[in-house]
Motif scaffolding. Structure first.
Motif: not given
Length: 248
Positions: A119-125
């Motif tokens: 989730y964190a990887a997908a949400a971060a820019l």
């Protein structure tokens, strides 16, 4: 201890949005569907037209937006801002600082929501500006729409199970952050309300000495055209207004 000495009225958050023009899988142009866990959000439409699509215990709604209209949604309401033509919005957000501290959760598919690292990887820019940031923001939006569409179709069919499961997954993702959120809430909204109580008590006692601290403030956006959840975002990175986004 967090200190927010000069919050906006009511300790609200403030930003301006221009809805994304990118077309999603369902042919609609717009932002990344998401919910907030403890914040009510308001859209004040300043130009153009469009809509906000919402999922809640009331079911699915498509609320039209045009200049002068106002829409707001309470915690747990999944919302997706969609473009109808030059849609521009001023956003007022309850509990300034909490959305930027992770209060918002994207409607990613269940397998992504179940894995905090994914989730964190997908949400971060990867960057704040430039082509890499734009590509990542669009990919993030598309993944959120991928998870949103089955939730919407289930609600339309009268099945709120997937929507409730998404709420549960969102709550699990943010649980560890609640102590930090409590500090921001205590320093901002709660402290603001308490000051009002103290001022009322002083007036009741006939003592307006606190007015000796009266002053005025002004500011301007400190970042223009950032990649927000719903669209390009002008923000004010000031304590008690809108803190720098923490998207992971």
């Amino acid at each position: 201890m967090v200190s927010l000495p000069h919050p906006l009225p009511g300790a609200v958050g403030l930003s301006h949005l221009s809805a994304y023009e990118w077309e999603a899988a369902d042919g609609v142009c717009g932002g990344s569907p998401h919910l907030h866990l403890v914040c009510t959000e308001a859209y004040i439409v300043t130009g153009g037209r469009g809509a906000v699509q919402t999922l809640s215990p009331d079911g699915y709604r498509d609320i039209p937006l045009e200049a002068g209209s106002v829409a707001w949604f309470t915690p747990g309401t999944v919302h997706r801002m969609v473009q109808g033509g030059d849609l521009r919005i001023t956003v007022l957000m309850q509990n300034s600082g909490l959305p930027e501290a992770g209060d918002a959760v994207f409607t990613f598919p269940p397998d992504v929501l179940a894995d905090p690292e994914r989730y964190a990887a997908a949400a971060a820019l990867p960057a704040r500006t430039g082509p890499e940031a734009q590509a990542a923001a669009r990919k993030r939006r598309d993944l959120a729409v991928e998870g949103f569409l089955p939730l919407r179709e289930a609600l339309r069919a009268g099945d709120n199970g997937p929507y409730l499961e998404f709420q549960q997954a969102a709550a699990r993702l943010v649980r560890a952050r609640t102590p930090a959120w409590r500090e921001l809430w205590e320093a901002g909204p709660l402290a603001t309300a308490q000051r009002t109580g103290e001022q009322l008590a002083a007036l009741e006692a006939g003592d307006p000495q606190y007015l000796a601290a009266a002053t005025a403030f002004d500011t301007a956006p400190t970042r223009l055209g950032g990649y927000g959840m719903c669209g390009r975002r002008d923000e004010y990175e000031l304590p008690g207004t809108t803190l720098p986004y923490r998207s992971e």
